[in-house]
Scaffold this active site. Structure first.
Site, PDB file in Angstrom:
ATOM      1  N   ARG A   1      -3.861  21.692 -13.203  1.00 39.49           N
ATOM      2  CA  ARG A   1      -2.829  20.714 -13.584  1.00 39.49           C
ATOM      3  C   ARG A   1      -3.065  20.201 -15.006  1.00 39.49           C
ATOM      4  NH1 ARG A   1       0.223  15.909 -10.213  1.00 39.49           N
ATOM      5  NH2 ARG A   1       1.458  15.222 -11.993  1.00 39.49           N
TER       6      ARG A   1
ATOM      7  N   GLU B   1       8.492  19.054 -23.973  1.00 37.67           N
ATOM      8  CA  GLU B   1       7.859  19.360 -22.685  1.00 37.67           C
ATOM      9  C   GLU B   1       8.395  20.685 -22.121  1.00 37.67           C
ATOM     10  OE1 GLU B   1       5.355  17.624 -21.647  1.00 37.67           O
ATOM     11  OE2 GLU B   1       5.582  15.534 -22.293  1.00 37.67           O
TER      12      GLU B   1
ATOM     13  N   LYS C   1       6.370  23.323 -12.997  1.00 39.96           N
ATOM     14  CA  LYS C   1       5.585  22.118 -12.685  1.00 39.96           C
ATOM     15  C   LYS C   1       5.306  22.034 -11.178  1.00 39.96           C
ATOM     16  CE  LYS C   1       4.578  17.399 -13.499  1.00 39.96           C
ATOM     17  NZ  LYS C   1       4.710  16.204 -14.301  1.00 39.96           N
TER      18      LYS C   1
ATOM     19  N   HIS D   1      -1.360  11.741 -27.441  1.00 34.58           N
ATOM     20  CA  HIS D   1      -1.625  10.364 -27.000  1.00 34.58           C
ATOM     21  C   HIS D   1      -2.256   9.540 -28.117  1.00 34.58           C
ATOM     22  CE1 HIS D   1      -1.518  11.099 -22.354  1.00 34.58           C
ATOM     23  NE2 HIS D   1      -0.323  11.052 -22.902  1.00 34.58           N
TER      24      HIS D   1
ATOM     25  N   HIS E   1      -1.244  16.996 -25.340  1.00 34.71           N
ATOM     26  CA  HIS E   1      -1.220  15.567 -25.030  1.00 34.71           C
ATOM     27  C   HIS E   1      -2.452  14.820 -25.525  1.00 34.71           C
ATOM     28  CE1 HIS E   1       2.141  16.853 -22.651  1.00 34.71           C
ATOM     29  NE2 HIS E   1       2.339  15.663 -22.117  1.00 34.71           N
TER      30      HIS E   1
ATOM     31  N   ARG F   1       0.815  -1.230   0.000  1.00 31.69           N
ATOM     32  CA  ARG F   1       0.000   0.000   0.000  1.00 31.69           C
ATOM     33  C   ARG F   1       0.842   1.270   0.000  1.00 31.69           C
ATOM     34  NH1 ARG F   1      -2.808  -3.005   3.967  1.00 31.69           N
ATOM     35  NH2 ARG F   1      -4.527  -4.150   3.050  1.00 31.69           N
TER      36      ARG F   1
ATOM     37  N   ASN G   1      -1.158  19.090 -19.761  1.00 29.86           N
ATOM     38  CA  ASN G   1      -1.481  18.159 -20.845  1.00 29.86           C
ATOM     39  C   ASN G   1      -1.653  18.877 -22.180  1.00 29.86           C
ATOM     40  OD1 ASN G   1      -1.498  15.954 -19.096  1.00 29.86           O
ATOM     41  ND2 ASN G   1      -3.604  16.385 -18.494  1.00 29.86           N
TER      42      ASN G   1
ATOM     43  N   LYS H   1       2.591  11.380 -10.710  1.00 33.07           N
ATOM     44  CA  LYS H   1       1.775  10.520 -11.584  1.00 33.07           C
ATOM     45  C   LYS H   1       2.578   9.273 -11.916  1.00 33.07           C
ATOM     46  CE  LYS H   1      -1.270  13.700 -13.988  1.00 33.07           C
ATOM     47  NZ  LYS H   1      -1.646  14.249 -15.304  1.00 33.07           N
TER      48      LYS H   1
ATOM     49  N   GLU I   1      -5.185  17.046 -10.227  1.00 30.51           N
ATOM     50  CA  GLU I   1      -5.679  17.450 -11.546  1.00 30.51           C
ATOM     51  C   GLU I   1      -7.191  17.646 -11.571  1.00 30.51           C
ATOM     52  OE1 GLU I   1      -3.533  15.701 -14.860  1.00 30.51           O
ATOM     53  OE2 GLU I   1      -5.334  15.904 -16.065  1.00 30.51           O
TER      54      GLU I   1
ATOM     55  N   HIS J   1       7.377   9.956 -26.987  1.00 32.61           N
ATOM     56  CA  HIS J   1       6.326  10.726 -26.312  1.00 32.61           C
ATOM     57  C   HIS J   1       6.438  12.223 -26.660  1.00 32.61           C
ATOM     58  CE1 HIS J   1       3.500  11.822 -23.166  1.00 32.61           C
ATOM     59  NE2 HIS J   1       4.370  12.693 -22.709  1.00 32.61           N
TER      60      HIS J   1
HETATM   61  P1  NAD Z   1      12.202   6.407 -21.807  1.00 26.12           P
HETATM   62  O1  NAD Z   1      12.099   6.201 -20.368  1.00 26.12           O
HETATM   63  O2  NAD Z   1      11.803   5.308 -22.732  1.00 26.12           O
HETATM   64  O3  NAD Z   1      13.683   6.857 -22.122  1.00 26.12           O
HETATM   65  C1  NAD Z   1      14.029   7.103 -23.449  1.00 26.12           C
HETATM   66  C2  NAD Z   1      15.212   6.238 -23.916  1.00 26.12           C
HETATM   67  O4  NAD Z   1      16.398   6.860 -23.468  1.00 26.12           O
HETATM   68  C3  NAD Z   1      15.220   4.829 -23.375  1.00 26.12           C
HETATM   69  O5  NAD Z   1      15.778   3.988 -24.346  1.00 26.12           O
HETATM   70  C4  NAD Z   1      16.151   4.942 -22.176  1.00 26.12           C
HETATM   71  O6  NAD Z   1      16.752   3.719 -21.839  1.00 26.12           O
HETATM   72  C5  NAD Z   1      17.152   5.940 -22.693  1.00 26.12           C
HETATM   73  N1  NAD Z   1      17.838   6.738 -21.700  1.00 26.12           N
HETATM   74  C6  NAD Z   1      17.294   7.421 -20.672  1.00 26.12           C
HETATM   75  N2  NAD Z   1      18.231   8.126 -20.046  1.00 26.12           N
HETATM   76  C7  NAD Z   1      19.388   7.886 -20.669  1.00 26.12           C
HETATM   77  C8  NAD Z   1      20.728   8.328 -20.496  1.00 26.12           C
HETATM   78  N3  NAD Z   1      21.040   9.232 -19.555  1.00 26.12           N
HETATM   79  N4  NAD Z   1      21.678   7.841 -21.303  1.00 26.12           N
HETATM   80  C9  NAD Z   1      21.364   6.941 -22.293  1.00 26.12           C
HETATM   81  N5  NAD Z   1      20.132   6.518 -22.546  1.00 26.12           N
HETATM   82  C10 NAD Z   1      19.160   6.979 -21.724  1.00 26.12           C
HETATM   83  O7  NAD Z   1      11.326   7.683 -22.282  1.00 26.12           O
HETATM   84  P2  NAD Z   1      11.192   9.142 -21.657  1.00 26.12           P
HETATM   85  O8  NAD Z   1      11.069  10.031 -22.814  1.00 26.12           O
HETATM   86  O9  NAD Z   1      12.206   9.420 -20.631  1.00 26.12           O
HETATM   87  O10 NAD Z   1       9.783   9.065 -20.922  1.00 26.12           O
HETATM   88  C11 NAD Z   1       8.610   8.795 -21.633  1.00 26.12           C
HETATM   89  C12 NAD Z   1       7.612   8.174 -20.702  1.00 26.12           C
HETATM   90  O11 NAD Z   1       7.307   9.083 -19.643  1.00 26.12           O
HETATM   91  C13 NAD Z   1       6.285   7.848 -21.360  1.00 26.12           C
HETATM   92  O12 NAD Z   1       5.895   6.567 -20.991  1.00 26.12           O
HETATM   93  C14 NAD Z   1       5.327   8.884 -20.800  1.00 26.12           C
HETATM   94  O13 NAD Z   1       4.005   8.427 -20.739  1.00 26.12           O
HETATM   95  C15 NAD Z   1       5.907   9.130 -19.450  1.00 26.12           C
HETATM   96  N6  NAD Z   1       5.584  10.440 -18.883  1.00 26.12           N
HETATM   97  C16 NAD Z   1       5.116  10.465 -17.609  1.00 26.12           C
HETATM   98  C17 NAD Z   1       4.820  11.664 -17.016  1.00 26.12           C
HETATM   99  C18 NAD Z   1       4.371  11.717 -15.591  1.00 26.12           C
HETATM  100  O14 NAD Z   1       3.993  12.789 -15.119  1.00 26.12           O
HETATM  101  N7  NAD Z   1       4.447  10.628 -14.863  1.00 26.12           N
HETATM  102  C19 NAD Z   1       5.001  12.863 -17.718  1.00 26.12           C
HETATM  103  C20 NAD Z   1       5.477  12.788 -19.026  1.00 26.12           C
HETATM  104  C21 NAD Z   1       5.769  11.566 -19.589  1.00 26.12           C
HETATM  105  N1  GLY Z   2       2.744  15.415 -17.317  1.00 27.61           N
HETATM  106  C1  GLY Z   2       1.461  15.811 -16.858  1.00 27.61           C
HETATM  107  C2  GLY Z   2       1.339  15.905 -15.373  1.00 27.61           C
HETATM  108  O1  GLY Z   2       2.263  15.590 -14.650  1.00 27.61           O
HETATM  109  O2  GLY Z   2       0.329  16.287 -14.889  1.00 27.61           O
END
Ligand code: NAD
Ligand code: GLY
Length: 387
Positions: free
Chosen positions: A245, A189, A231, A256, A252, A125, A249, A147, A241, A269
């Protein structure tokens, strides 16, 4: 070059936490954990790309603070951000005897952060989560705000929870190994923050994008700090949200659809979000009186940063069906984040389907249809997609 660490705070009462931004600060993770969480044990989730680059360093820093750690290594990529992999993480936490107060460290990009985040929300939990973001996107966005999620074949990030980290430690030096396409994707972003909330930051980006693309340390620290500042302020005002918040998006809702319709992982993304911001700015001109000139400035900045602007060819019915899955949808009505002007976002619920369809039809000729979209493959032709 040496720069000073900078610290921001996400103000959420007893769930407040620091965001530390600096160079080489991964080496301080052991001392920080000891100090803030009084930890003697830790678990690390990372992936097969990041493990050879940074895992030994993180584990050494933990060991030097007498913190025993074990690591779980995920396969790399958005297609693995799913329930099966999440379940493997949870099983591993049980098998290795993690306790409710054992911190779980997410070392990686947004995929690792979101998955480790959701695992930490669910395990017993809720266990403490520490974000160690290594991609630009994770450093400016996904590691902050709580998130967490995995994807479902019928929708991105549809299975998740809010679970704030206890700390976010951003080591700018990790960006040195980030592939160029990923770096540029993360800039979408960054641009978003200027567009929705801060015209001064937007203008700074217009004037300094070359320094950013050259990955100058000071410029990187500035964009990460400003992005996290904006942020943190928005999350501090609206953690769950229910209001502003949703501004985060911007782009997005369209983005998406692009990610989901094509199959996760085809467009990054940030690339999909950039195309989505392009569409949302066109809609803003029609619906909210954003000037043509400001819409053009947004497109020009994204193009100057190397973000793709060619909207993929997706049939209008696929757009509409997938958009109805959007988490901003209320009572079946689509809601969009639009711009009144650069630096001023607004949530808009009165946009008609006709207005959206007309925009989409002008932006691409469909070759992905209900039959060929991986996201809609499981639906009978006449099924309605409901929330
Ligand atoms: P990712 O985590 O897939 O990373 C991108 C690529 O870069 C991967 O291959 C990873 O292994 C590589 N990588 C990362 N850091 C590295 C480094 N320092 N050196 C070498 N390679 C490296 O993608 P991302 O763009 O980081 O994140 C996208 C994800 O985040 C999506 O799933 C999206 O939905 C999510 N997201 C979440 C939120 C949230 O608020 N939680 C906000 C925006 C996006
Ligand atoms: N990336 C959107 C949020 O964190 O609300």
């Amino acid at each position: 070059m040496s720069i000073e660490n900078k610290t921001l705070h996400v103000a959420l009462g007893e769930r407040s936490y620091p965001i530390i931004i600096g160079r080489g600060c991964l080496d301080r993770i052991g001392l920080l954990l000891q100090d803030k969480l009084k930890a003697s044990r830790a678990r690390v989730v990372t992936n097969e790309t990041l493990a050879p680059l940074y895992l030994a360093r993180v584990q050494k820093a933990l060991e030097s603070a007498s913190i025993a750690s074990e690591a779980f290594i995920l396969p790399d990529g958005e297609p693995y951000k799913n329930w099966d992999q999440l379940s493997h993480i949870l099983t591993w936490l049980l098998e290795t005897g993690a306790e409710r107060n054992t911190p779980l460290l997410a070392l990686g990009g947004g995929v690792v952060g979101d998955m480790a985040g959701l695992a930490s929300a669910l395990y017993q939990r809720g266990m403490p989560l520490v974000q160690l973001p290594t991609s630009l996107l994770a450093q400016v966005d996904s590691s902050v705000g709580g998130k967490t999620a995995v994807n479902h074949p019928l929708g991105k990030n549809m299975i998740g929870a809010f679970h704030q980290p206890s700390m976010v430690l951003i080591d700018i030096d990790t960006l040195k190994t980030l592939p160029e396409r990923e770096f540029i994707s993360g800039l979408a972003e960054v641009i978003k923050y200027g567009a929705i909330e801060d015209i001064c930051f937007f203008e700074w980006l217009e004037q300094n994008h070359q320094r950013i693309l050259s990955r100058e340390t000071e410029a990187l620290q500035h964009i990460i700090f400003e992005s996290c500042r904006i942020k943190a302020k928005i999350v501090g005002e609206d953690e769950r949200e229910t209001g502003i918040r949703a501004w985060l998006n911007f782009g997005h809702t369209f983005g998406h659809v692009i990610e989901t319709a094509q199959g996760y992982g085809v467009w990054l993304h940030g690339e999909a979000v950039a195309m989505g911001m392009g569409l949302a700015s066109r809609l803003s001109v029609k619906e909210r009186g954003l000037s043509e000139e400001e819409s053009a400035r947004l497109l020009a900045l994204m193009q100057a940063c190397g973000l793709p602007m060619d909207i993929p060819k997706i049939e209008a019915d696929v757009w509409m069906r997938l958009m109805r899955h959007d988490k901003k949808t209320r009572d079946g009505q689509l809601r969009f984040v639009l711009l009144e002007r650069l630096g001023k976002a607004v949530i808009c619920s009165g946009v008609t389907d006709d207005a959206v369809t007309s925009l989409i039809k002008k932006s691409g000729k469909g070759s992905i249809d209900s039959a060929t979209s991986p996201a809609l493959a499981g639906f009978a032709q006449n099924d309605e997609v409901r929330d």
